[in-house]
Enzyme design. Structure first.
Site, short mmCIF file in Angstrom:
data_model
loop_
_atom_site.label_atom_id
_atom_site.label_comp_id
_atom_site.label_asym_id
_atom_site.label_seq_id
_atom_site.Cartn_x
_atom_site.Cartn_y
_atom_site.Cartn_z
N GLU A 114 0.84 -1.20 0.00
CA GLU A 114 0.00 0.00 0.00
C GLU A 114 0.88 1.25 0.00
O GLU A 114 1.77 1.40 0.85
CB GLU A 114 -0.96 0.04 1.20
CG GLU A 114 -1.84 1.30 1.09
CD GLU A 114 -2.97 1.39 2.09
OE1 GLU A 114 -3.05 0.55 3.01
OE2 GLU A 114 -3.78 2.33 1.94
N GLU A 139 4.80 4.98 3.63
CA GLU A 139 4.21 6.27 4.01
C GLU A 139 5.36 7.19 4.42
O GLU A 139 6.32 6.75 5.04
CB GLU A 139 3.21 6.09 5.17
CG GLU A 139 2.60 7.35 5.75
CD GLU A 139 1.93 8.26 4.73
OE1 GLU A 139 0.98 7.85 4.07
OE2 GLU A 139 2.38 9.41 4.58
N ASP A 167 9.85 7.64 0.45
CA ASP A 167 9.13 7.94 -0.78
C ASP A 167 8.86 6.65 -1.56
O ASP A 167 9.80 5.92 -1.93
CB ASP A 167 9.99 8.91 -1.60
CG ASP A 167 9.36 9.30 -2.92
OD1 ASP A 167 8.32 8.75 -3.30
OD2 ASP A 167 9.94 10.19 -3.58
N ASP A 211 -2.98 12.04 -2.73
CA ASP A 211 -3.19 13.49 -2.76
C ASP A 211 -3.58 13.90 -4.18
O ASP A 211 -2.82 13.63 -5.12
CB ASP A 211 -1.92 14.21 -2.33
CG ASP A 211 -1.51 13.85 -0.90
OD1 ASP A 211 -2.30 14.15 0.02
OD2 ASP A 211 -0.45 13.24 -0.72
N LYS A 259 -4.86 21.83 -8.03
CA LYS A 259 -4.52 23.01 -8.84
C LYS A 259 -3.73 22.59 -10.07
O LYS A 259 -2.81 21.76 -9.96
CB LYS A 259 -3.66 23.99 -8.03
CG LYS A 259 -4.44 24.67 -6.93
CD LYS A 259 -3.56 25.66 -6.20
CE LYS A 259 -4.32 26.26 -5.03
NZ LYS A 259 -3.45 26.85 -4.05
N ASP A 310 -11.56 10.38 -4.39
CA ASP A 310 -12.85 11.06 -4.27
C ASP A 310 -12.84 12.35 -5.09
O ASP A 310 -13.68 13.22 -4.89
CB ASP A 310 -13.18 11.36 -2.79
CG ASP A 310 -12.19 12.32 -2.16
OD1 ASP A 310 -11.13 12.59 -2.79
OD2 ASP A 310 -12.46 12.81 -1.05
N THR A 333 -11.58 4.79 4.80
CA THR A 333 -10.51 5.47 5.54
C THR A 333 -10.95 6.87 5.95
O THR A 333 -11.99 7.36 5.53
CB THR A 333 -9.23 5.60 4.68
OG1 THR A 333 -9.55 6.46 3.58
CG2 THR A 333 -8.75 4.26 4.19
N GLU A 346 -11.54 9.07 3.06
CA GLU A 346 -12.79 8.77 2.37
C GLU A 346 -13.97 9.36 3.16
O GLU A 346 -14.88 9.94 2.58
CB GLU A 346 -12.95 7.26 2.21
CG GLU A 346 -14.19 6.92 1.40
CD GLU A 346 -14.23 5.48 0.95
OE1 GLU A 346 -13.40 4.68 1.40
OE2 GLU A 346 -15.12 5.16 0.15
#
Ligand SMILES: C[S@@+](CC[C@H](N)C(=O)[O-])C[C@H]1O[C@@H](n2cnc3c(N)ncnc32)[C@H](O)[C@@H]1O
Length: 246
Positions: free
Chosen positions: A77, A102, A129, A152, A156, A188, A225, A228
């Protein structure tokens, strides 16, 4: 030991950075390390629990069988946040090995605490990373599943280059999947969902699992999560995608 990750201040954004900062510009990353405070419990987790569940940063290839002490299908993940989905999945599938990547140290601390509380032994954590880990440490054709839930969205336009889902990233993930392995994504943010669809759909190495060639139903296996729930509160929809390595 809490790793010191490179920060990516706006000064390294080529569109906003002052000219004098350009010589120090790094490769564009999909994250900015937030200065989030570590709770006392999370600090203890880093100190006491990291040796059991953490994998120290290095550039050597990972040997998953050695890491878990057994051969089992590996799910990885990317950007697990505070680890809600990783913990839920690891509990439901004790027959699989889960690797979480993470960059946010408090989130890693939170996951370590959950691993201790639930006595989970099929999770390992890397605080680095994900792109670097995939490039340097994950052997080709070694993964059964790659999970990318609510990355993320960088909404923009001038930040779109920071989105982790890019053609090169998709090809990298595809190379790390075994034949038949699956890349699962959810977001989302509809424009990002469409970008994911076009980008993964453009890979010759992947086949969309959606019979209609677009999105798949939300898999029962995917836990809800924090991000979410936040999207739901804001009235956002959710788009799930699944692409299989051919
Ligand atoms: C919007 S959050 C979603 C977290 C979680 N998946 C969820 O659904 O709650 C995205 C996460 O991805 C992490 N992230 C972004 N780029 C990353 C990278 N290149 N490697 C590892 N983690 C990354 C961020 O630190 C952040 O915690």
């Amino acid at each position: 030991m809490i790793p010191v990750l490179p920060t990516t201040p706006d000064a390294d954004d080529p569109e906003t950075a002052p000219a004098e900062s350009q010589p120090y510009r790094r490769e564009i990353r999909s994250f900015v390390v937030r200065a989030g405070r570590m709770t006392v419990a999370q600090e203890r987790a880093w100190r006491d629990l990291w040796p059991a569940w953490g994998v120290d940063n290095a550039t050597t290839p990972l040997d998953f069988a050695a890491l878990f002490g057994r051969e089992a299908p590996v799910s990885l993940e990317i950007g697990f946040g505070n680890g809600e989905s990783l913990v839920a999945l690891a509990c439901v599938h004790p027959d699989r090995n889960y690797v979480g990547l993470e960059v946010h140290p408090p989130g890693v601390g939170h996951l370590l605490l959950r691993c201790e509380a639930e006595r989970i032994d099929n999770v390992r954590v890397i605080c680095e990373d994900a792109v670097q880990v995939l490039q340097q440490r994950v052997p080709d054709a070694s993964l059964d599943e790659v999970l990318l839930y609510f990355p993320d969205p960088w909404p923009k336009k001038r930040h779109h280059k920071r989105r982790i889902v890019q053609p090169a990233f998709v090809e990298l993930v595809a190379r790390k999947l075994r034949t038949g392995g699956v890349l699962r994504m959810a977001t989302d943010w509809q424009p990002y969902a469409e970008h994911m669809l076009a980008t993964a759909g453009g890979s010759q190495q992947l086949r969309n699992e959606s019979p209609s060639g677009d999105f798949v139903p939300r898999p029962d296996s995917r836990p809800v999560t924090r991000f979410e729930r936040r999207g739901q509160r804001l009235g956002h929809g959710v788009w799930d995608l699944a692409f299989r390595r051919v």
